[in-house]
Scaffold this motif. Structure first.
Motif, PDB file in Angstrom:
ATOM      1  N   UNK A 122     -11.144  10.476  -6.163  1.00 51.98           N
ATOM      2  CA  UNK A 122     -10.807  11.210  -4.940  1.00 51.98           C
ATOM      3  C   UNK A 122     -10.679  10.262  -3.763  1.00 51.98           C
ATOM      4  N   UNK A 123     -11.547   9.256  -3.712  1.00 59.15           N
ATOM      5  CA  UNK A 123     -11.512   8.291  -2.603  1.00 59.15           C
ATOM      6  C   UNK A 123     -10.231   7.465  -2.688  1.00 59.15           C
ATOM      7  N   UNK A 124      -9.899   7.042  -3.919  1.00 58.26           N
ATOM      8  CA  UNK A 124      -8.689   6.242  -4.121  1.00 58.26           C
ATOM      9  C   UNK A 124      -7.424   7.023  -3.773  1.00 58.26           C
ATOM     10  N   UNK A 125      -7.503   8.351  -3.861  1.00 61.10           N
ATOM     11  CA  UNK A 125      -6.320   9.172  -3.594  1.00 61.10           C
ATOM     12  C   UNK A 125      -6.046   9.309  -2.092  1.00 61.10           C
ATOM     13  N   UNK A 126      -6.979   8.865  -1.251  1.00 62.02           N
ATOM     14  CA  UNK A 126      -6.802   9.002   0.202  1.00 62.02           C
ATOM     15  C   UNK A 126      -5.839   7.930   0.711  1.00 62.02           C
ATOM     16  N   UNK A 127      -4.727   8.327   1.343  1.00 65.43           N
ATOM     17  CA  UNK A 127      -3.808   7.319   1.892  1.00 65.43           C
ATOM     18  C   UNK A 127      -4.516   6.362   2.858  1.00 65.43           C
ATOM     19  N   UNK A 128      -5.473   6.865   3.648  1.00 63.11           N
ATOM     20  CA  UNK A 128      -6.147   6.017   4.635  1.00 63.11           C
ATOM     21  C   UNK A 128      -6.915   4.885   3.942  1.00 63.11           C
ATOM     22  N   UNK A 129      -7.404   5.136   2.753  1.00 62.88           N
ATOM     23  CA  UNK A 129      -8.135   4.092   2.014  1.00 62.88           C
ATOM     24  C   UNK A 129      -7.166   3.010   1.559  1.00 62.88           C
ATOM     25  N   UNK A 130      -6.052   3.424   0.992  1.00 61.06           N
ATOM     26  CA  UNK A 130      -5.076   2.435   0.504  1.00 61.06           C
ATOM     27  C   UNK A 130      -4.454   1.643   1.654  1.00 61.06           C
TER      28      UNK A 130
ATOM     29  N   UNK B  73     -14.552  14.284   2.128  1.00 62.80           N
ATOM     30  CA  UNK B  73     -14.081  13.016   2.690  1.00 62.80           C
ATOM     31  C   UNK B  73     -13.356  13.369   3.981  1.00 62.80           C
ATOM     32  N   UNK B  74     -13.875  12.867   5.111  1.00 60.34           N
ATOM     33  CA  UNK B  74     -13.296  13.244   6.402  1.00 60.34           C
ATOM     34  C   UNK B  74     -12.826  12.009   7.158  1.00 60.34           C
ATOM     35  N   UNK B  75     -11.557  12.004   7.542  1.00 58.82           N
ATOM     36  CA  UNK B  75     -11.023  10.900   8.336  1.00 58.82           C
ATOM     37  C   UNK B  75     -11.010  11.325   9.794  1.00 58.82           C
ATOM     38  N   UNK B  76     -11.862  10.680  10.598  1.00 61.36           N
ATOM     39  CA  UNK B  76     -11.880  10.950  12.030  1.00 61.36           C
ATOM     40  C   UNK B  76     -11.205   9.800  12.741  1.00 61.36           C
ATOM     41  N   UNK B  77     -11.164   9.849  14.086  1.00 60.41           N
ATOM     42  CA  UNK B  77     -10.539   8.736  14.803  1.00 60.41           C
ATOM     43  C   UNK B  77     -11.356   7.449  14.613  1.00 60.41           C
TER      44      UNK B  77
ATOM     45  N   UNK C  55     -10.095  -0.173  -1.738  1.00 60.04           N
ATOM     46  CA  UNK C  55      -9.213   0.389  -2.769  1.00 60.04           C
ATOM     47  C   UNK C  55      -9.148  -0.545  -3.975  1.00 60.04           C
ATOM     48  N   UNK C  56      -9.040  -1.858  -3.702  1.00 64.77           N
ATOM     49  CA  UNK C  56      -8.959  -2.821  -4.808  1.00 64.77           C
ATOM     50  C   UNK C  56     -10.235  -2.800  -5.652  1.00 64.77           C
ATOM     51  N   UNK C  57     -11.370  -2.630  -5.008  1.00 63.78           N
ATOM     52  CA  UNK C  57     -12.647  -2.635  -5.732  1.00 63.78           C
ATOM     53  C   UNK C  57     -12.826  -1.352  -6.545  1.00 63.78           C
ATOM     54  N   UNK C  58     -12.555  -0.203  -5.929  1.00 65.79           N
ATOM     55  CA  UNK C  58     -12.772   1.066  -6.630  1.00 65.79           C
ATOM     56  C   UNK C  58     -11.846   1.184  -7.837  1.00 65.79           C
ATOM     57  N   UNK C  59     -10.643   0.610  -7.732  1.00 64.02           N
ATOM     58  CA  UNK C  59      -9.659   0.737  -8.810  1.00 64.02           C
ATOM     59  C   UNK C  59     -10.093   0.020 -10.084  1.00 64.02           C
TER      60      UNK C  59
END
Lengths: 160, 283
Positions: free
Chosen positions: B76-84, B59-63, B91-95
């Motif tokens: 793992x996706x939910x754990x990304x601060x950028x997603x939340x 999972x890579x966060x670019x500009x 985030x609401x859907x994956x949870x």
């Protein structure tokens, strides 16, 4: 034709020969002889087969055995304390009446163990959320939540 | 249901095996293994596992862009601060997908490639204008997610192609997004769902995106309602017309989770709530 499978089972290295399509549940019960992990629905709905793989709770009925290669697998048998007694979490289930028929209990305990390793002081809502994938047909949910709450409180007191 | 199980050692090997008639790909397996067990799907001679390939799990966060490997587990996706922080509807859907045990192994690519009309990750990704990367021995291409779904269980994937990543442009900080869904009980599939993403500038709506789940053969953008809302102020008349247009775009069915009528009602309620409950001070 069976294929080799090596992983860490409750802290001890095991080397098994399994069918390529075996599930982790089959590897644990039929090949490693650990029958604490139960098969309920076999479809990932009930959570009776929950074990931890590298610390994460998974349904072992939906986990291909070969994906456990090189991983650390923890089952309910592995929760036994160093002295051979029940872990504090298991003891809390006993004291709070968290088990009725007991079939869902190993899965409940493993989901709770995963929760407490990430969150030492969960709220009741967080406990319930962590148990969404664990069904109890005796519907003793209130006591199950109380068991986990009690285990967390006891561990918290021991810390301070 | 005996089959061979092969853990792919490289992406190149996975491409070669994916093209073979006797093989099927497996990622998290939380849908596939149930389908094989229930005999809803014939077992192939070989399952080719791609879940551990580093190229597919990163999972890579670019500009301005988040690139999510197709085999990244939902946890793992939910754990990304950028997603939340930047992609709240996702985030609401994956949870709410499955249970914790399921989210620890189920992958984003698997949720999309299964092409369930109610795939919960789809509506948020559609309103964020996500694209999907598809690759195989024939090369690599990128497709807007809105062109990926062709029907229930049918996608634009060509034989031998693998979804390698989902690319999500990060919305501007002033954008607002929300995902709403209704199901009978926890862990059930959605009866209906709606994701909304928009900006409010000088009291009027801009860059409006609406996408619905479980109310048509595929997750879908509600483009007529989007166009109507674009440039308008939020008031009861505007919303009523948007709800009417949205209901005209969906094709809900009656099934055990709800009637077509109920699904249509839900979409109207979700849509109205998404704009009425906007943050203070944005009007």
């Amino acid at each position: 034709m069976k294929v080799p499978l090596r992983f860490l089972l409750n802290g001890r290295e095991v080397a098994l020969e399994v069918q390529p399509h075996a599930r982790l549940l089959d590897a644990l019960r039929d090949y490693a002889g650990l029958t604490g992990t139960k098969e309920g629905c076999g479809e990932g709905e009930c959570g009776a087969c929950t074990v931890l793989v590298d610390g994460r709770a998974v349904n072992s009925c939906l986990y291909p055995a070969l994906e456990a290669e090189g991983c650390a697998v923890l089952t309910v048998e592995g929760l036994v304390s160093a002295q051979g007694g029940l872990s504090e979490l298991q003891q809390a289930f006993v004291e709070e009446g968290g088990a009725q028929c007991g079939f869902c209990t190993p899965g409940m305990v493993m989901s709770a163990a995963a929760l407490l390793s990430e969150n030492a002081a969960p709220s009741d809502d967080e406990i319930r959320e962590a148990l969404v994938g664990n069904l109890c047909r005796c519907t003793g949910y209130t006591q199950i939540v109380a068991s986990i709450r009690a285990a967390a409180q006891k561990a918290g007191k021991a810390q301070s | 249901m005996a089959y061979d199980y092969h853990r792919s050692g490289s992406l190149a090997e996975a491409f070669a095996l994916a093209a073979r008639d006797d093989s099927a790909l497996i990622a998290g397996g939380t849908d596939l293994l149930v389908a094989l067990r229930k005999k809803k799907r014939a077992a192939p001679a070989r399952l080719v596992s791609i879940r551990s390939l580093p190229e597919l799990t990163a999972i890579e966060a670019g500009p301005g862009l988040l690139r999510i490997g197709a085999c990244a587990p939902l946890t793992e996706i939910l754990a990304q601060p950028v997603v939340r922080e930047r992609l709240p509807a996702l985030a609401q859907a994956l949870a709410v997908i499955g249970s914790r045990q399921i989210r620890n192994v189920a992958t984003l690519g698997g949720n999309l490639c299964n092409a369930s009309p109610g795939a919960d990750s789809a509506p948020p990704l559609l309103v964020y204008d996500a694209t999907v990367e598809l690759a195989g021995t024939g090369g690599r291409r990128e497709l807007p997610l809105s062109e990926f779904f062709l029907g229930p269980g049918r996608t634009a994937l060509r034989p031998g192609e693998i979804m390698t990543a989902v690319c999500v442009p990060l919305p501007v900080p002033s954008a607002q997004s929300v995902f709403q869904r209704r199901s009978r009980v926890a862990m059930d599939l959605a009866t209906a769902s709606l994701a909304v993403n928009y900006e409010l500038q000088g009291g009027v709506l801009k860059s409006v995106r609406l996408a619905a789940g479980a109310v048509a053969p595929t997750p879908l953008r509600l483009r007529a309602a989007e166009s109507w809302l674009e440039g308008r102020a939020v008031n009861e008349e505007t919303l009523a017309k948007a709800v009417e247009l949205a209901r005209g775009e969906i094709k809900p069915i009656d099934d055990l989770r709800g009637s077509a009528w109920y699904r249509s009602e839900l979409i109207g309620v979700f849509l109205s709530r998404a704009f009425r409950n906007r943050k203070e001070g944005d009007a």
